[in-house]
Scaffold this active site. Structure first.
Site, PDB file in Angstrom:
ATOM      1  CB  THR A 185     -41.454  25.447  -8.033  1.00 36.97           C
ATOM      2  OG1 THR A 185     -42.631  25.843  -8.742  1.00 36.97           O
ATOM      3  CG2 THR A 185     -41.223  26.378  -6.852  1.00 36.97           C
ATOM      4  CG  HIS A 186     -42.751  21.855 -10.508  1.00 36.79           C
ATOM      5  ND1 HIS A 186     -42.960  20.568 -10.102  1.00 36.79           N
ATOM      6  CD2 HIS A 186     -43.422  22.650  -9.625  1.00 36.79           C
ATOM      7  CE1 HIS A 186     -43.744  20.561  -9.024  1.00 36.79           C
ATOM      8  NE2 HIS A 186     -44.015  21.828  -8.703  1.00 36.79           N
ATOM      9  CG  ASN A 240     -18.462  23.915 -24.649  1.00 38.83           C
ATOM     10  OD1 ASN A 240     -19.547  24.334 -25.053  1.00 38.83           O
ATOM     11  ND2 ASN A 240     -17.628  23.251 -25.414  1.00 38.83           N
ATOM     12  CB  SER A 262      -0.926   0.012   1.224  1.00 35.96           C
ATOM     13  OG  SER A 262      -0.167  -0.070   2.426  1.00 35.96           O
ATOM     14  CB  SER A 313     -16.390  23.414 -29.618  1.00 37.91           C
ATOM     15  OG  SER A 313     -16.409  22.485 -30.688  1.00 37.91           O
ATOM     16  CE  LYS A 341     -21.267  24.252 -27.568  1.00 40.01           C
ATOM     17  NZ  LYS A 341     -21.125  22.846 -27.952  1.00 40.01           N
ATOM     18  CD  GLU A 393     -20.408  20.660 -19.560  1.00 44.54           C
ATOM     19  OE1 GLU A 393     -20.588  19.628 -20.222  1.00 44.54           O
ATOM     20  OE2 GLU A 393     -19.974  21.718 -20.046  1.00 44.54           O
ATOM     21  CE  LYS A 417      -3.962   2.730   4.193  1.00 41.44           C
ATOM     22  NZ  LYS A 417      -4.850   2.047   5.155  1.00 41.44           N
ATOM     23  CG  ASN A 432      -3.579  -4.384  13.124  1.00 40.42           C
ATOM     24  OD1 ASN A 432      -3.057  -4.338  12.007  1.00 40.42           O
ATOM     25  ND2 ASN A 432      -3.946  -5.515  13.701  1.00 40.42           N
TER      26      ASN A 432
END
Ligand code: ARG
Length: 457
Positions: A155-156, A285, A23, A277, A283, A290, A325, A110
């Protein structure tokens, strides 16, 4: 390669088994915690008369030397070593001879690994907290800049009521403030020392666990040795806090992505935080937002991975736990990167207030206020709601808005309407009238800003 634990077995293992077992590639980052823990351990052993003061001084000097050499790069990690604990002890013994072999008295890897991880993550929490606070400050500064910029609240994802951009931003400041709180809470339970639990059952030596805990900055000790070496709740809790923080950043990202689309055009991200792009010249972006949204999935995965690893483990230590880890380090690394990028992206973000206002004017988002107007003149809310809805339908039919309907039309629906209705449904009035605590009025938003600044201080 012969192993430090050679004894019952001859310690010669297949290379593929060594690689699989090792490790050090991911736990080498805990060398500072490992060495600090060992220095205090040596001091404790001497204080308790388990080793001599001279031996302890030699061990501490040796450990200090290793720390210095690792910091400066004079000493490189030996990737053939099984883990960071073995590496440090091996170098110590190479440098000090037999005295080096005394360090591992009254402890086990340990409790050592449990100690190192707690110490490492404690620092990570402090760093993540500081970065989160920086982001909160950036969000709050933006909110102050746009405290009265009217936009549609949704809303929605349908236009609902007018709010200010400042109000919207402060919602995120509140979420992030809870994240800071959650991190502090996690740190509190994490900050107990497992060192001295040894392999699982404690030890026959007269150790002083509380001395070690105090010297290493812990608030206390784990009170059951089996639990002390097999508890990874603090990793799960931290990853859960980070997952929640990432969820907040992801929701914020989603909005920034929407707002910077041509369809919304509410915000403009700085060129420094966007990409072009390779084929479409027009573009710009929102890649940063994202990616933060994308990396949220990755952090959820880290949390699920460890929960799943732990679910079937009998007490006490099992090698499965070495898997803790990579998951928890990845979650920490990821959230730190996201927070840094996010702060810069927010600091340089510009709002297109004219577009926000225009969007707010078109969606009949003052229809609630029109109904409230009638209620304040004595009409029951349900009846007022109905009339307001009918007037909206009429506007849609005639391609107009509530502000443009003549008073005569209003009067044909209810005699309670008067000329002051126009002022009542003006968007600025709609915002400013929402004076309830936590509401969107500029006074309320300013109070929220003051509250958050106070909490940060
Ligand atoms: N590298 C191990 C881990 O990360 C250290 C503890 C090893 N203990 C043991 N008994 N094999 O979990």
């Amino acid at each position: 390669m012969a192993k430090m634990w050679a004894g019952r077995t001859d310690g010669t293992t297949e290379k593929i088994a060594d690689d699989f077992n090792s490790s050090i590639h991911f736990d080498s980052r805990m060398y500072r915690q490992d060495i600090t823990g060992s220095m205090i351990h040596a001091a404790m052993l001497a204080k308790q008369g388990i080793i001599s003061e001279t031996d302890a001084d030699t061990l501490v000097d040796g450990l200090e030397g290793i720390l210095k050499d690792l910091d400066s790069g004079a000493l490189e990690f030996d990737w053939e070593c099984e883990d960071i604990h073995m590496f440090v002890e091996q170098v110590l013994t190479q440098r000090l001879g037999d005295v080096g072999k005394k360090l591992h008295t009254a402890r086990s890897r340990n409790d050592q690994v449990a100690l190192d991880v707690r110490m490492y993550l404690r620092d990570e929490i402090d760093e993540i907290t500081a970065l989160t606070k920086t982001l909160i400050a950036a969000v709050t500064a933006k909110a102050e800049e746009y405290y009265d910029a009217i936009m549609p609240g949704y809303t929605h994802l349908q236009r609902a009521q007018p709010i200010t951009f400042g109000h919207h931003l402060m919602a995120y400041a509140m979420m992030l403030l809870r994240d800071v709180d959650r991190l502090a809470d996690t740190r509190k339970r994490m900050n107990l020392s497992p060192i001295g639990c040894c392999a699982l059952a404690g030890t026959t030596y007269e150790t002083d666990r509380r001395f070690e805990a105090e010297k290493l900055g812990f608030d206390g000790i784990c009170l059951n040795s089996l639990d002390g070496v097999s508890d990874r709740d603090f990793c799960v809790e931290l990853m859960s806090a980070i997952a929640t923080l990432m969820m907040h950043l992801s929701r914020f990202s989603e909005e920034i992505i929407l707002w910077s689309s041509w369809e919304f055009k509410f915000v403009e991200l700085s060129d420094a935080y966007t990409t072009g792009s390779s084929i479409m010249p027009q573009k710009k972006n929102p890649d940063m937002a994202e990616l933060v949204r994308g990396k949220t999935g990755r952090v959820y995965g880290d949390l699920m991975a460890l929960l799943t690893t732990l679910k079937g483990l009998p007490l006490a230590y099992n090698k499965d736990m070495q898997e803790d880890k990579e998951a928890v380090f990845d979650a920490c690394d990821t959230v730190k990167m996201c927070l840094k990028v996010f702060s810069g992206m927010i600091e340089t973000l510009k709002a297109n207030t004219a577009n926000m206002k225009r969007a707010a004017q078109k969606g009949f988002i003052n229809a609630t206020d029109l109904a409230d107007y009638l209620v304040k003149k004595g009409m029951p809310f349900r009846s007022a709601y109905k009339i307001s809805g009918q007037l909206v339908a009429l506007c849609i039919q005639n391609n107009t808005v509530l502000e443009e309907l003549p008073l005569s039309t209003y009067l044909s629906y209810s005699e309670l309407f008067e000329a002051d209705l126009y002022e009542h449904i003006d968007l600025t009035t709609c915002v400013e009238k929402r004076i309830s605590e936590g509401g969107t009025s500029t006074a309320s938003v300013k109070a929220q800003i003051a509250f958050v600044r106070e909490a940060l201080a």
